[in-house]
Design a protein around this motif. Structure first.
Motif, mmCIF file in Angstrom:
data_model
loop_
_atom_site.group_PDB
_atom_site.id
_atom_site.type_symbol
_atom_site.label_atom_id
_atom_site.label_comp_id
_atom_site.label_asym_id
_atom_site.label_seq_id
_atom_site.Cartn_x
_atom_site.Cartn_y
_atom_site.Cartn_z
ATOM 1 N N TYR A 128 0.842 -1.198 0.000
ATOM 2 C CA TYR A 128 0.000 0.000 0.000
ATOM 3 C C TYR A 128 0.875 1.244 0.000
ATOM 4 N N PRO A 187 -4.107 1.506 -4.142
ATOM 5 C CA PRO A 187 -4.419 1.181 -2.751
ATOM 6 C C PRO A 187 -3.544 1.973 -1.783
ATOM 7 N N GLU A 200 -8.931 0.720 -0.746
ATOM 8 C CA GLU A 200 -8.599 -0.215 -1.807
ATOM 9 C C GLU A 200 -8.831 0.433 -3.186
#
Length: 440
Positions: free
Chosen positions: A294, A331, A437
């Motif tokens: 991420y 993300p 996400e």
């Protein structure tokens, strides 16, 4: 390490929980102290400062708060029988070889806390320049180390603390009052221990790491006054017991001496070291997010204000990431810390982190998970750390109904959205994780 018990139906939920876990583990007191304090012969190093132990005839360890036990454990491991005596007061005292562990209560002070604190005060009274005092200054110490002035009964101090907590007052307002009702707070411990050398080992649970606010600043100068304390009572329209208002009024009139201020000689041999704070936890959480693929961002370690208002800001950030890729592309994991408050208008069960999650949940974009906990494992007056939510957790109608009576705990429990850790043994404020996400 305590278990982090929470339902994680998706990978995003798991990432959020792993970030929380890493954040809390990074600020556990035994780890923090072992990384910051070392002994080489007679040279004790605390952060970047060295102390020659041959200059001292006695070494004492005192202090308290939620991380007090862990600090004491680590110091016993490092210093061993170099420690001559000690008293640490915590909500759940353990046992030690050299340092006595005594009970106190949080967030409202108790009779047993007063008795434990009296033992600590006795230990640091009448010291000389050849005494070294290591002080564990950690979140929660304001309540677990009550030393009310003789003119203020404990029951009146408890009632005043309750009123302040329910008013939505921030920690600096709360402590401005408490420091002027106590012999230990607001530099009081430094005043009692002088002329000994005093070393504060600080785990900060205060936004901005103001040493005068953490644990009500027992080893730090107090820049607040009796007038400031009276102003807090007036600003929040608090009907406090007569003994409290009388003491503050007498202090304002100059009839009672002020707490020691910056430049006071009692601080000539005092040094405070902030060993861990909210940013420490956020940094550890950021590394976990990055390792999971991420794009992480620390929004701020200083988020404060009303919990449900801060929740709206975090929802808005998630919406912006989805809509425009700002401030970063999904993300993504957006992290924040700090200390929000709740102005209590109902008689429900909850705390700032639970209220934050309940206010945010119905408005979160799909594919977004939000977690918020108090790093001590107890949010407000509850026995849960916080919650882990998404858009499906609760309906808008149910959320708003529960918020109207500050009743977030039952709503989030019914939704199986709680994060439970038990007491963690540390405290560096709130830790929030927003996992966004990628869209389909």
């Amino acid at each position: 390490m305590h278990e982090f018990d929470a339902r994680t139906p998706t990978a995003a939920h798991e990432v959020a929980l792993d970030c929380l876990r890493a954040g809390v583990e990074s600020v556990l007191p035994d780890r923090v102290v072992r990384e910051s304090v070392s002994l080489d012969g007679d040279t004790l190093t605390v952060a970047e400062t060295t102390y020659d132990l041959s200059d001292y005839d006695r070494i004492l360890v005192v202090g308290g708060g939620k991380a007090g036990d862990g600090v004491a454990d680590a110091l016993e491991e490092i210093l061993g029988d170099r420690i001559d005596d000690g008293v640490v007061v915590t909500p759940t005292p353990g046992t030690g070889d050299r340092i006595e562990r005594l009970p106190g209560d949080h967030p409202v002070p108790s009779k047993r806390g007063v008795e434990s604190t009296r033992r600590l005060v006795d230990l640091v009274s009448d010291l000389d320049e050849r005494t070294l005092v290591l002080v564990a200054v950690t979140g929660g110490a304001s309540a677990v180390l009550p030393a009310p002035e003789p003119s203020v009964p404990l029951s009146d101090l408890r009632e005043t603390t309750d009123l302040l907590l329910e008013s939505g007052a921030e920690i600096d307002d709360l402590n401005a009052v408490r420091k002027h009702l106590s012999t230990l707070k607001g530099g009081g411990l430094a005043r009692i221990a002088a002329p000994a050398t005093v070393v504060g080992l600080v785990l900060s649970d205060v936004v901005g790491n103001d040493l005068g606010v953490i644990a009500s600043g027992p080893t730090a100068p107090d820049e607040t006054t009796y007038d400031d304390a009276l102003d807090v009572l007036d600003r929040f329209d608090l009907d406090v017991p007569r003994s409290v208002r009388t003491r503050l009024a007498r202090g304002s009139a100059g009839e009672i001496r002020e707490t020691p201020k910056p430049g006071d000689s009692v601080f000539d041999r005092v040094t405070n070291h902030v060993l861990a704070d909210t940013f420490t936890a956020l940094d550890a959480a950021r590394e976990v997010a990055r390792g999971r693929g991420y794009d992480p961002l620390i929004l701020s370690s200083r988020v404060r204000g009303e919990a449900r208002e801060a929740a709206k800001t975090h929802v808005a950030i998630a919406e912006e990431v989805h809509a425009t890729g700002n401030p970063l592309d999904a993300p993504a994991v957006v992290l924040s810390g700090g200390e929000c408050t709740v102005t209590v208008s109902g008689d429900g069960l909850g705390g700032p982190n639970l209220e934050f999650c309940l206010a945010a949940a119905p408005e979160l974009p799909a594919g977004t998970v939000l977690a918020s906990i108090d790093t001590d494992g107890k949010d407000g007056g509850t026995d849960v750390a916080g919650a882990l939510v998404d858009a499906e957790t609760v309906t808008p109608r149910d959320a708003y109904r529960s918020l109207a009576t500050n009743n977030a705990l039952p709503a989030l429990r019914d939704a199986d959205a709680l994060v439970e850790t038990g007491p963690t043994g540390t405290n560096v404020n709130d830790l929030r994780v927003l996992v966004v996400e990628s869209g389909e």
